[in-house]
Scaffold this active site. Structure first.
Site, mmCIF file in Angstrom:
data_model
loop_
_atom_site.group_PDB
_atom_site.id
_atom_site.type_symbol
_atom_site.label_atom_id
_atom_site.label_comp_id
_atom_site.label_asym_id
_atom_site.label_seq_id
_atom_site.Cartn_x
_atom_site.Cartn_y
_atom_site.Cartn_z
ATOM 1 N N ASP A 13 -31.192 -49.998 15.256
ATOM 2 C CA ASP A 13 -32.503 -50.632 15.415
ATOM 3 C C ASP A 13 -33.253 -50.125 16.644
ATOM 4 O O ASP A 13 -32.647 -49.752 17.641
ATOM 5 C CB ASP A 13 -32.306 -52.156 15.507
ATOM 6 C CG ASP A 13 -33.599 -52.903 15.306
ATOM 7 O OD1 ASP A 13 -34.525 -52.352 14.680
ATOM 8 O OD2 ASP A 13 -33.694 -54.055 15.777
ATOM 9 N N ASN A 61 -36.167 -54.483 4.187
ATOM 10 C CA ASN A 61 -37.028 -53.423 4.725
ATOM 11 C C ASN A 61 -38.101 -52.954 3.725
ATOM 12 O O ASN A 61 -39.045 -52.254 4.111
ATOM 13 C CB ASN A 61 -36.210 -52.227 5.225
ATOM 14 C CG ASN A 61 -35.486 -52.486 6.542
ATOM 15 O OD1 ASN A 61 -34.394 -51.967 6.788
ATOM 16 N ND2 ASN A 61 -36.076 -53.295 7.415
HETATM 17 C C1 IPE Z 1 -32.155 -54.249 10.603
HETATM 18 O O1 IPE Z 1 -33.227 -53.974 11.417
HETATM 19 C C2 IPE Z 1 -32.079 -53.259 9.497
HETATM 20 C C3 IPE Z 1 -31.704 -51.909 9.887
HETATM 21 C C4 IPE Z 1 -31.424 -51.505 11.101
HETATM 22 C C5 IPE Z 1 -31.642 -50.970 8.799
HETATM 23 P P1 IPE Z 1 -34.642 -54.670 11.213
HETATM 24 O O2 IPE Z 1 -35.539 -54.107 12.248
HETATM 25 O O3 IPE Z 1 -35.066 -54.569 9.800
HETATM 26 O O4 IPE Z 1 -34.296 -56.200 11.518
HETATM 27 P P2 IPE Z 1 -35.235 -57.386 11.958
HETATM 28 O O5 IPE Z 1 -36.417 -57.386 11.028
HETATM 29 O O6 IPE Z 1 -35.644 -57.135 13.369
HETATM 30 O O7 IPE Z 1 -34.399 -58.619 11.849
HETATM 31 C C1 IPE Z 2 -34.524 -49.515 12.505
HETATM 32 O O1 IPE Z 2 -35.569 -49.325 13.413
HETATM 33 C C2 IPE Z 2 -34.603 -48.587 11.334
HETATM 34 C C3 IPE Z 2 -34.892 -49.256 10.051
HETATM 35 C C4 IPE Z 2 -34.988 -50.530 9.869
HETATM 36 C C5 IPE Z 2 -35.077 -48.388 8.904
HETATM 37 P P1 IPE Z 2 -36.907 -50.152 13.276
HETATM 38 O O2 IPE Z 2 -37.837 -49.400 12.395
HETATM 39 O O3 IPE Z 2 -36.612 -51.539 12.832
HETATM 40 O O4 IPE Z 2 -37.433 -50.136 14.759
HETATM 41 P P2 IPE Z 2 -38.180 -51.333 15.489
HETATM 42 O O5 IPE Z 2 -37.265 -52.520 15.432
HETATM 43 O O6 IPE Z 2 -39.456 -51.571 14.769
HETATM 44 O O7 IPE Z 2 -38.364 -50.834 16.883
HETATM 45 MG MG MG Z 3 -36.204 -53.248 13.865
#
Ligand code: IPE
Ligand code: IPE
Ligand code: MG
Length: 232
Positions: A13, A61
């Site tokens: 993340d 997602n």
């Molecule tokens: C969790 O991260 C999913 C992945 C890392 C693939 P998210 O960014 O989607 O989670 P939330 O929305 O902050 O809970």
């Molecule tokens: C995690 O990084 C990757 C996926 C969920 C695919 P994020 O895209 O959630 O990154 P932030 O949380 O917005 O910084």
């Molecule tokens: Mg995220």
């Protein structure tokens, strides 16, 4: 290092925030994150970990803008080649999640990578794609219900072990440690059944900045914990 976790789950993340800090599009962060994913596999192997599962795309997602989802799919397509090269290094690849909604070429490639790496014994890489812990448990429940209705098992046969056999992790060692960078302190539907007795290390580093030092820190932290599993 002693007391190395056998199976680590990584919630990759912080890609979006990493890109934003650089005034770049979010997909730039996903690209960088994918490079760190590849390096982390090697660090885990060097440190004696047996299995690593990476949360790459959650069932939630899909709520993101279509442009970002398209970028992630293109990245996945490009990365499948690298993943295949790993399969040649005696690494077994296990995909966790329902890959049905992905484009046919991606699905075919994922199935093929799983098949061809099936007998590799050096290391296990789990990649969670369109994965959700609730969906995984729901899927197991559905499959077991079918078995019951066909008279193959009776409800009393349904134990924790049997449910475990119907989860994507059935051929992996038990999950010991979950690492979540980015500063968020939640599971976001990642391996919720398997994490029942896992240790958690939350870190402020954004995933694209994650280093071997960070991994070593998390493992040291894990090694210092006293896992009681309900005992004393
Ligand atoms: C969790 O991260 C999913 C992945 C890392 C693939 P998210 O960014 O989607 O989670 P939330 O929305 O902050 O809970
Ligand atoms: C995690 O990084 C990757 C996926 C969920 C695919 P994020 O895209 O959630 O990154 P932030 O949380 O917005 O910084
Ligand atoms: Mg995220």
């Amino acid at each position: 290092m002693e007391n190395i976790p056998q199976h680590i789950g990584f919630i990759m993340d912080g890609n979006g925030r990493w890109a934003k800090k650089r005034a770049m599009p979010r997909n730039f962060g996903h690209n960088q994150g994918a490079a760190v994913f590849k390096k982390t596999i090697n660090w885990c192997r060097e440190l004696g970990v047996k299995c690593a599962t990476f949360y790459a795309f959650s069932t939630e997602n899909w709520r993101r803008p279509s442009e970002e989802i398209k970028g992630i799919m293109d990245l996945l397509r490009r990365y499948l080649k690298d993943i295949r090269a790993s399969a040649d290094e005696n690494i077994r690849i296990i995909i966790l999640g329902d890959i049905e909604p992905f484009d046919k070429d991606i699905q075919d490639e994922l199935i093929d990578i799983m098949q061809t790496s099936k007998n590799n014994t050096g290391f296990i890489v789990g990649i969670a794609l369109n994965y959700g812990g609730r969906a995984e448990i729901c899927n197991a429940a559905r499959l077991l219900a079918v078995k019951c209705s066909q008279g193959e098992i009776i409800p009393d046969d349904i134990t924790e072990e049997l449910i475990g056999e119907y989860l994507y992790t059935s051929e992996m060692p038990p999950l010991d440690l979950v690492i979540r960078p980015s500063g968020e302190q939640r599971l976001s539907n990642f391996l919720i059944w398997q994490a029942a007795y896992a240790e958690f290390v939350f870190m402020d580093v954004l995933w694209p900045d994650f280093t071997k030092k960070d991994l070593e820190y998390a493992i040291r932290e894990y090694a210092a914990r006293n896992r009681r599993f309900g005992g004393i």
